[in-house]
Enzyme design. Structure first.
Site, PDB file in Angstrom:
ATOM      1  N   GLU A 130       4.336  16.077  -6.130  1.00 54.59           N
ATOM      2  CA  GLU A 130       3.301  15.047  -6.256  1.00 54.59           C
ATOM      3  C   GLU A 130       2.135  15.369  -5.330  1.00 54.59           C
ATOM      4  OE1 GLU A 130       5.858  11.066  -7.097  1.00 54.59           O
ATOM      5  OE2 GLU A 130       5.622  11.491  -4.980  1.00 54.59           O
ATOM      6  N   SER A 179      -2.566   7.842  -8.091  1.00 53.63           N
ATOM      7  CA  SER A 179      -3.306   8.582  -7.065  1.00 53.63           C
ATOM      8  C   SER A 179      -4.301   9.574  -7.637  1.00 53.63           C
ATOM      9  CB  SER A 179      -2.316   9.313  -6.154  1.00 53.63           C
ATOM     10  OG  SER A 179      -1.684   8.359  -5.340  1.00 53.63           O
ATOM     11  N   ASP A 239       0.029   5.731  -1.166  1.00 50.22           N
ATOM     12  CA  ASP A 239      -0.800   6.918  -0.886  1.00 50.22           C
ATOM     13  C   ASP A 239      -2.281   6.649  -0.576  1.00 50.22           C
ATOM     14  OD1 ASP A 239       1.516   7.570  -2.243  1.00 50.22           O
ATOM     15  OD2 ASP A 239       0.516   8.689  -3.818  1.00 50.22           O
ATOM     16  N   MET A 299       0.851  -1.195   0.000  1.00 48.19           N
ATOM     17  CA  MET A 299       0.000   0.000   0.000  1.00 48.19           C
ATOM     18  C   MET A 299       0.887   1.245   0.000  1.00 48.19           C
ATOM     19  SD  MET A 299      -2.819   1.118   2.839  1.00 48.19           S
ATOM     20  CE  MET A 299      -1.754   1.595   4.194  1.00 48.19           C
ATOM     21  N   TRP A 320       9.530   6.924   0.723  1.00 44.77           N
ATOM     22  CA  TRP A 320      10.044   6.187  -0.437  1.00 44.77           C
ATOM     23  C   TRP A 320      11.489   5.746  -0.263  1.00 44.77           C
ATOM     24  CZ3 TRP A 320       7.023   3.684  -3.342  1.00 44.77           C
ATOM     25  CH2 TRP A 320       5.767   4.179  -3.699  1.00 44.77           C
ATOM     26  N   ASP A 352      -1.900  12.919 -10.108  1.00 43.81           N
ATOM     27  CA  ASP A 352      -2.464  13.043  -8.762  1.00 43.81           C
ATOM     28  C   ASP A 352      -3.509  14.156  -8.650  1.00 43.81           C
ATOM     29  OD1 ASP A 352      -0.550  11.089  -8.353  1.00 43.81           O
ATOM     30  OD2 ASP A 352       0.889  12.441  -7.390  1.00 43.81           O
ATOM     31  N   TRP A 367       6.099  -2.272  -4.306  1.00 46.77           N
ATOM     32  CA  TRP A 367       5.321  -1.482  -5.264  1.00 46.77           C
ATOM     33  C   TRP A 367       5.195  -2.239  -6.583  1.00 46.77           C
ATOM     34  CZ3 TRP A 367       5.494   0.874 -10.033  1.00 46.77           C
ATOM     35  CH2 TRP A 367       4.545   1.879 -10.250  1.00 46.77           C
TER      36      TRP A 367
HETATM   37  C1  FRU Z   1       3.337   9.348  -4.504  1.00 45.02           C
HETATM   38  C2  FRU Z   1       3.177   8.695  -5.865  1.00 45.02           C
HETATM   39  C3  FRU Z   1       2.177   9.439  -6.701  1.00 45.02           C
HETATM   40  C4  FRU Z   1       1.699   8.395  -7.654  1.00 45.02           C
HETATM   41  C5  FRU Z   1       1.701   7.161  -6.791  1.00 45.02           C
HETATM   42  C6  FRU Z   1       2.055   5.911  -7.523  1.00 45.02           C
HETATM   43  O1  FRU Z   1       3.743   8.501  -3.511  1.00 45.02           O
HETATM   44  O2  FRU Z   1       4.428   8.623  -6.508  1.00 45.02           O
HETATM   45  O3  FRU Z   1       2.703  10.587  -7.329  1.00 45.02           O
HETATM   46  O4  FRU Z   1       0.428   8.693  -8.168  1.00 45.02           O
HETATM   47  O5  FRU Z   1       2.657   7.380  -5.782  1.00 45.02           O
HETATM   48  O6  FRU Z   1       1.863   4.791  -6.720  1.00 45.02           O
END
Ligand code: FRU
Length: 539
Positions: free
Chosen positions: A244, A119, A62, A60, A339, A193, A86
């Site tokens: 983001e 997102s 955002d 998991m 991250w 996003d 991821w």
């Molecule tokens: C932020 C991000 C967003 C993107 C998503 C991908 O953590 O990088 O910009 O939409 O995660 O999982």
């Protein structure tokens, strides 16, 4: 001294009583073990939070599309159900009536021909502006980024476009719009996003979107066709990483009738203590242009960046739509990781938790506006078995209480220290394995800190414990108040009524069993301390 020992004997006494009333539940290998002991020996038992949301399995990141409707809070989230790192992004889904007990639902959005589901946000389309409503049902519309992994591989630029989906059963199941994408990439590699809100003045929707190193503002009447308004951010704020997950909303200024607009921008890397973090800007909005407040701009000149949270583990946080608190404050949740090491943390079945829900409000300090964040009041509903004391004299390293009295895997502490003197005030949570989590305030440096370097397992990443996280103190009075929220693997610190916030995760080898507090002087005292057991079911 006697006084102090007496007081804590009383405190520990009361709590031992409470705890000893709980009967051990299971017998294992001929030994009587409590439920907590049994759980603690597994990875799940040690690390699955008691009251922070985690998906049952899988990866998991955002929080996405959060909204409130008809008694339910909805939390969607970046999710890879088939692995614990991821991967191809879906929107997972969970619902709650109280913001703490979350029930995971079937996956809301699956990847499709346009790509992974990155997102985004969701709005309740009360007026059926989208025309998706049918049979008198109010549509909920999700606006998200379609991220095309094939184009990404071939090095094309227009990898990210915005798409929509709608739900006619209050967010449980979704239909993707047939004419996706609704907002095409104009030639920016990072274009993602979308966070959408209703502009009551202009009777239209506003979208903020991260595009390269700026935030772009768009508008729409029907959520399907979007027109660009303006951009914000060139040469403003922190640009040490990619921009983001923006959010944009109006907040009341506590104690006045004034309202201001707040823009959140997550940035990775470039955070105050390395890695991912979220900065904010305060200003005014005329429906098209976001203009920084003059006093805020001046303070930015001095401090450079205003951070929502100085800890290393609150990223990509945004607010719930369709709900405010009684004063017009917003509800916020973030992803409780970074991250830098999110893919490596030592959990087995799942990876990452969300922060608790917080209220966001603005205060006006001496020079400018500040975002303040505090746990939502719903947390109080779960607080019980209060351990309370006042005027506690502190000499050396003082044992406040132990796990005989309080289960530190679900606790809330409120405290106040008066008459601060020069030196370091340190809270310490420790266990029998020799792990210790230290956090506090260094009055000489004017910094709050969290030191997780010896708080358990850290060797999964050399970025996890390469420093002590610090946060400059904003408040100027000579006392220090705080609310501390502790789960098995996280601490959330709300200092000085939420003016400075730090969120950090950790992975102890056994649950913490003792809480100490050390003050720099013999004359120091805790004006008050309250320790609450949070009554969440044990995970
Ligand atoms: C932020 C991000 C967003 C993107 C998503 C991908 O953590 O990088 O910009 O939409 O995660 O999982």
């Amino acid at each position: 001294m006697k006084n102090k020992i007496y007081r804590f004997a009383v405190i520990i006494g009361i709590f031992s009583l409470v705890v000893s009333c709980k009967n051990p539940k299971e017998k294992i290998n001929g030994q009587v073990q409590s439920e907590q002991d049994t759980l603690a020996i597994t990875n799940e038992g040690l690390y699955r939070p008691n009251f922070h949301f985690t998906s049952a399995t899988g990866w998991m990141n955002d929080p996405n599309g959060m909204f409130f409707y008809n008694g339910y809070y909805h939390l969607y989230f970046q999710h890879y159900p088939d692995g614990t790192t991821w991967g191809p992004m879906h929107w997972g889904h969970a619902i709650s009536t109280d913001l703490f007990n979350w029930k995971e639902q079937p996956i809301a959005l699956y990847p499709d021909d346009l790509g992974y589901i990155f997102s985004g946000s969701a709005v309740v389309d009360h007026e059926n502006t989208s025309g998706f409503g049918a049979d008198g049902k109010t549509p909920i519309v999700a606006i998200f980024t379609s991220h095309d992994p094939k184009k990404e591989k071939t090095g094309e630029i227009d990898v990210e476009n915005q798409s929509i989906a709608y739900s006619l059963d209050e967010g449980l199941t979704w239909t993707k719009y047939k004419d996706n994408p609704v907002l095409k990439n104009p030639g920016a590699r990072d274009f993602r996003d979308p966070k959408v809100s209703w502009d009551e003045q202009k009777k239209r929707w506003t979208m903020v979107l991260a595009a390269g190193q700026e935030i772009q503002f768009y508008t729409s009447k029907d959520l399907k066709s979007w027109e660009k308004l303006t951009s914000f951010g060139e040469g403003i704020g922190n640009h040490d990483g990619v921009w983001e997950c923006p959010d944009f909303f109006q907040l009341p200024v506590i104690g006045s009738s004034e309202k201001k607009w707040v823009l959140l921008v997550s940035i990775n890397p470039g955070g105050p203590n390395t890695g991912s973090a979220t900065q904010y800007f305060v200003g005014d909005f005329d429906g098209s242009n976001f203009i920084l407040d003059e006093s805020f701009k001046q303070e930015m000149g001095k401090e450079h960046t205003f951070w929502v949270d100085y800890g290393r583990d609150n990223y990509a946080g945004v607010t719930f739509s369709n709900i405010e608190n009684k004063d017009g404050g917003k509800l916020f949740m973030g992803w409780m990781s970074n991250w830098l090491y999110a893919n490596e943390v030592p959990t087995e079945k799942w990876r990452s938790a969300m922060t608790i829900a917080r209220t966001l409000e603005l205060t006006k300090g001496e020079n400018t506006f500040r975002l303040v964040a505090n746990p939502v009041p719903e947390l109080n509903e779960f607080a019980s078995e209060k351990l309370k004391n006042s005027d506690v004299l502190l000499e050396g390293n003082t044992l406040l209480t132990t796990s005989k009295a309080i289960d530190f895997t679900r606790a809330q502490i409120n405290f106040k220290v008066e008459d601060l003197v020069d030196g370091v005030y340190t809270f310490e949570l420790s266990n029998s394995e020799g792990d210790s989590l230290r956090f506090g305030y260094d009055t000489r440096k004017g910094n709050y800190f969290v030191d997780r370097n010896k708080a358990g397992i850290t060797d999964f990443s050399n970025k996890f414990s390469d420093r002590i996280a610090v946060a400059p103190r904003i408040a100027s009075q000579n006392d220090w108040t705080g609310t501390i929220v502790i789960d098995k693997t996280s601490i959330e610190l709300f200092f000085d009524d939420g003016q400075t916030v730090m969120t950090e995760i950790f992975f102890p080898k056994a649950p913490f069993d003792s809480l100490y507090f050390e003050a720099p002087s013999e004359e120091s005292k805790l004006e008050y301390i309250e320790i609450h057991q949070l009554k969440f079911n044990l995970n």
